[in-house]
Design a protein around this motif. Structure first.
Motif, short mmCIF file in Angstrom:
data_model
loop_
_atom_site.label_atom_id
_atom_site.label_comp_id
_atom_site.label_asym_id
_atom_site.label_seq_id
_atom_site.Cartn_x
_atom_site.Cartn_y
_atom_site.Cartn_z
N SER A 135 -1.89 0.85 9.68
CA SER A 135 -2.55 1.31 8.81
C SER A 135 -2.97 -0.05 7.83
CB SER A 135 -1.66 2.08 7.72
OG SER A 135 -1.08 3.17 8.23
N PRO B 140 -1.25 -3.04 -9.27
CA PRO B 140 -0.84 -2.02 -8.46
C PRO B 140 -1.75 -1.24 -7.71
CG PRO B 140 -0.13 -1.93 -10.90
CD PRO B 140 -1.01 -3.08 -10.57
N ARG B 141 -3.08 -1.15 -7.86
CA ARG B 141 -4.14 -0.59 -7.07
C ARG B 141 -4.03 -1.19 -5.63
NH1 ARG B 141 -9.50 -3.76 -7.53
NH2 ARG B 141 -8.97 -5.56 -8.78
N TYR B 142 -3.45 -2.41 -5.39
CA TYR B 142 -3.41 -3.16 -3.95
C TYR B 142 -2.34 -2.71 -3.46
CZ TYR B 142 -7.56 -5.92 -5.31
OH TYR B 142 -8.73 -6.66 -5.63
N HIS B 143 -1.08 -1.97 -4.02
CA HIS B 143 0.15 -1.66 -3.40
C HIS B 143 0.13 -0.39 -2.50
CE1 HIS B 143 1.86 -4.07 -7.04
NE2 HIS B 143 1.56 -4.72 -6.20
N ARG B 144 -1.19 0.00 -2.46
CA ARG B 144 -0.98 1.51 -1.73
C ARG B 144 -1.50 1.31 -0.29
NH1 ARG B 144 -3.46 6.14 -5.35
NH2 ARG B 144 -2.05 7.14 -4.31
N TYR B 145 -1.55 2.06 0.58
CA TYR B 145 -1.94 1.85 1.82
C TYR B 145 -3.66 1.47 1.87
CZ TYR B 145 1.41 4.75 4.31
OH TYR B 145 2.58 5.40 4.73
#
Ligand SMILES: *Cc1c(COP(=O)(O)O)cnc(C)c1O
Length: 389
Positions: free
Chosen positions: A272, A62-67
């Motif tokens: 981004s 999940p930590r890689y799912h953000r901008y």
């Protein structure tokens, strides 16, 4: 209804070469022709498994799912810096001298926006990857074509650029190993370029997309390993051609911190960044098992030899390229680039790229990409033999 009118910058554009080729290929296929596509430079080989597995793993976090970060994950940029150290003995500050790109095309298309004002000239090779000149025009600059001629080993003749052009020139694009000519640059040539850049105050942007696609033991030099290169320029690079990752969209620019910084500022206002699991997979590409490179070189060497030997038997004068997956040769006498490419498509079902599509000095040449199997290349040679020219 409103009247929808495209901006002048779009109206002035020639049709994008490869979009045009795609259309012709689709037309031929519709007519029932079994097309052997040697047109577009897109590897047919799959991305190596270790890289795909890394993407799977990272995509579940999940930590890689953000901008993502605009300029690229630190880990990725550090891996790029380590690659340069190992590959070319070049020291780079990973955060100041490397920026990640959504494929190198993205960076090439954006860099003129950071440095080019209307009236500024950008020196671009011709024939060439079309993006250098188009991006220059989009940014309001004026491209000046440096012809790449056979008698100069397809290197630009810097002494032939007129003084009034040099006075306005702010940037130069170069690309070795070269697409479409498969030409090579020596470190001596790059030294000349650095001296020229200093003398005329010109930023150098070297496109190194084919750095690892080299054969017969040849190792292409990086522009950045030239003494003084980092004072005048940057190098664009990507995982696309090296690791069969054209669809993944990951690359970088490295070199002069001010130039990298300018490009980063443009990008942070437009995109981004790259999905982080792709960057994690990119680190695996650069630092995991490199057997895939040896395999890739063997495959293209075998293909190259089939095509080059075949063309020679048909009386075509062609040299075996030492790098890139392109075979660049003069069309037989009596043919232009276009008439020969049309003959190949209509009579032999072979898609080749007319050299003039890359710029006027490419007239008379044809480019074939080694992106089909040995069997298909052998068939292409047989089909050409059958039509005779
Ligand atoms: C393929 C290619 C690129 C684009 O590569 P991406 O990193 O996939 O955008 C850039 N320059 C040249 C000369 C190429 O042939």
């Amino acid at each position: 209804m409103i009247k929808i009118e495209q901006a002048d910058r779009l109206k002035q554009l020639p049709p994008y070469l490869f979009a045009e080729l795609d259309r012709k290929k689709a037309e031929a296929r519709k007519r029932g022709i079994d097309v052997i596509d040697l047109g577009v430079g897109d590897p047919d080989l799959p991305t190596p498994d270790n890289i795909i597995n890394k993407l799977h793993e990272a995509s579940r976090e999940p930590r890689y799912h953000r901008y993502p970060s605009y300029t690229g994950m630190n880990d990725f940029r550090e891996a790029v810096a380590r690659w340069y150290k190992k590959r070319a003995n070049v020291e780079l500050h990973p955060l100041q001298e490397v920026v990640s790109l959504i494929g190198s095309k993205e960076g090439i298309a954006h860099i003129p926006f950071a440095f080019i004002n209307p009236g500024d000239v950008v020196l671009v090779p011709s024939p060439a990857y079309p993006v250098y000149a188009i991006a220059t025009t989009f940014a309001g600059g004026t491209p000046y074509e440096m012809p790449l001629l056979k008698e100069n080993n397809f290197l630009p003749d810097l002494s032939a650029i007129p003084e009034d052009v040099l006075a306005k020139a702010k940037m130069m694009f170069l690309n070795y190993p070269n697409n479409p000519t498969a030409a090579l640059a020596t470190l001596d040539f790059f030294k000349t370029v650095v001296d020229f850049a200093v003398k005329h105050n010109i930023m150098i942007c070297h496109d190194f997309a084919y750095s690892e696609m080299a054969f017969d033991g040849y190792v292409p030099p990086s522009f950045l390993e030239t003494p003084g290169a980092k004072d005048v320029g940057i190098e664009f690079h990507s995982l696309s051609k090296t690791y069969n990752m054209t669809g993944w969209r990951i690359g970088w620019a490295a070199g002069n911190a001010e130039i990298i910084g300018g490009l980063g500022r443009i990008k942070s206002n437009i995109d981004s960044g790259i999905f982080e699991p792709i960057q994690v997979a990119g680190i695996e590409a650069l630092e995991g098992d490199q057997q895939c490179l040896a395999d890739m070189r063997t495959i293209y060497t075998e293909r190259r030899d089939i095509l080059v030997e075949g063309l020679k038997k048909l009386g075509i004068s062609v040299e075996a390229p030492k790098a890139t997956f392109y075979v660049w040769f003069e069309a037989p006498s009596g043919y232009t680039s276009s008439s020969f490419a049309s003959l190949l498509l209509d009579k032999a079902g072979i898609m080749a790229t007319p050299g003039n599509g890359f710029g006027d000095p490419g007239e008379g040449y044809v480019r074939m990409a080694l992106t089909v199997s040995r069997e298909r290349l052998a068939e292409a040679v047989d089909r050409m033999a059958a039509i005779g020219f």
